[in-house]
Design a protein around this motif. Structure first.
Motif, PDB file in Angstrom:
ATOM      1  N   ASP A 245       0.861  -1.180   0.000  1.00  0.00           N
ATOM      2  CA  ASP A 245       0.000   0.000   0.000  1.00  0.00           C
ATOM      3  C   ASP A 245       0.903   1.237   0.000  1.00  0.00           C
ATOM      4  O   ASP A 245       1.225   1.797   1.045  1.00  0.00           O
ATOM      5  CB  ASP A 245      -0.924  -0.012   1.217  1.00  0.00           C
ATOM      6  CG  ASP A 245      -1.978   1.081   1.174  1.00  0.00           C
ATOM      7  OD1 ASP A 245      -1.752   2.115   0.504  1.00  0.00           O
ATOM      8  OD2 ASP A 245      -3.023   0.914   1.832  1.00  0.00           O
ATOM      9  N   GLU A 246       1.314   1.644  -1.187  1.00  0.00           N
ATOM     10  CA  GLU A 246       2.278   2.741  -1.328  1.00  0.00           C
ATOM     11  C   GLU A 246       1.711   4.079  -0.864  1.00  0.00           C
ATOM     12  O   GLU A 246       2.444   4.915  -0.335  1.00  0.00           O
ATOM     13  CB  GLU A 246       2.782   2.828  -2.773  1.00  0.00           C
ATOM     14  CG  GLU A 246       3.563   1.600  -3.211  1.00  0.00           C
ATOM     15  CD  GLU A 246       4.762   1.290  -2.339  1.00  0.00           C
ATOM     16  OE1 GLU A 246       5.477   2.240  -1.921  1.00  0.00           O
ATOM     17  OE2 GLU A 246       4.991   0.106  -2.031  1.00  0.00           O
ATOM     18  N   ALA A 247       0.422   4.302  -1.045  1.00  0.00           N
ATOM     19  CA  ALA A 247      -0.189   5.558  -0.590  1.00  0.00           C
ATOM     20  C   ALA A 247      -0.145   5.644   0.941  1.00  0.00           C
ATOM     21  O   ALA A 247       0.189   6.693   1.502  1.00  0.00           O
ATOM     22  CB  ALA A 247      -1.624   5.670  -1.096  1.00  0.00           C
TER      23      ALA A 247
ATOM     24  N   ARG B 180       1.954   8.239   3.455  1.00  0.00           N
ATOM     25  CA  ARG B 180       1.354   8.987   4.575  1.00  0.00           C
ATOM     26  C   ARG B 180       2.152   8.780   5.854  1.00  0.00           C
ATOM     27  O   ARG B 180       2.398   9.722   6.604  1.00  0.00           O
ATOM     28  CB  ARG B 180      -0.095   8.545   4.795  1.00  0.00           C
ATOM     29  CG  ARG B 180      -1.050   9.101   3.777  1.00  0.00           C
ATOM     30  CD  ARG B 180      -2.523   8.822   4.020  1.00  0.00           C
ATOM     31  NE  ARG B 180      -2.910   8.235   5.276  1.00  0.00           N
ATOM     32  CZ  ARG B 180      -3.712   7.170   5.387  1.00  0.00           C
ATOM     33  NH1 ARG B 180      -4.179   6.569   4.315  1.00  0.00           N
ATOM     34  NH2 ARG B 180      -4.056   6.706   6.571  1.00  0.00           N
TER      35      ARG B 180
END
Length: 89
Positions: A14-16, A20
């Motif tokens: 989950d790169e997003a 964050r």
């Protein structure tokens, strides 16, 4: 007292979400083990937030207020199940 980091798991890939977290704690480091956080490999990846001399009042001592804020901000993310101290044996 601390051994130099706290650890937590994030969903793998989950790169997003990782971006964050890095915005909150830029110095995080990944590790391929389950760790004390008990990551569910390979669905999760273990990450460490360093708690070294920059983040602590003294070597292996209490976190500074800024470091506490960083750790609490990461811990508040819904994807972070738990955040635990690292204890090297």
């Amino acid at each position: 007292m601390n051994d130099g980091s706290v650890e937590f798991c994030l969903p793998t890939g989950d790169e997003a979400l990782l971006a964050r977290v890095k915005a909150l704690a830029p110095a995080i480091e990944a590790n391929p083990s389950r760790g004390r956080a008990g990551c569910d490999l390979p669905k999760e990846t273990l990450y460490f937030i360093p708690t070294g001399e920059t983040e602590c009042e003294a070597r292996h001592g209490a976190l500074t207020p800024a470091a506490w804020t960083m750790v609490c901000d990461v811990a508040a993310l819904p994807e972070v199940r738990k955040l635990v101290p690292t204890w090297y044996e």
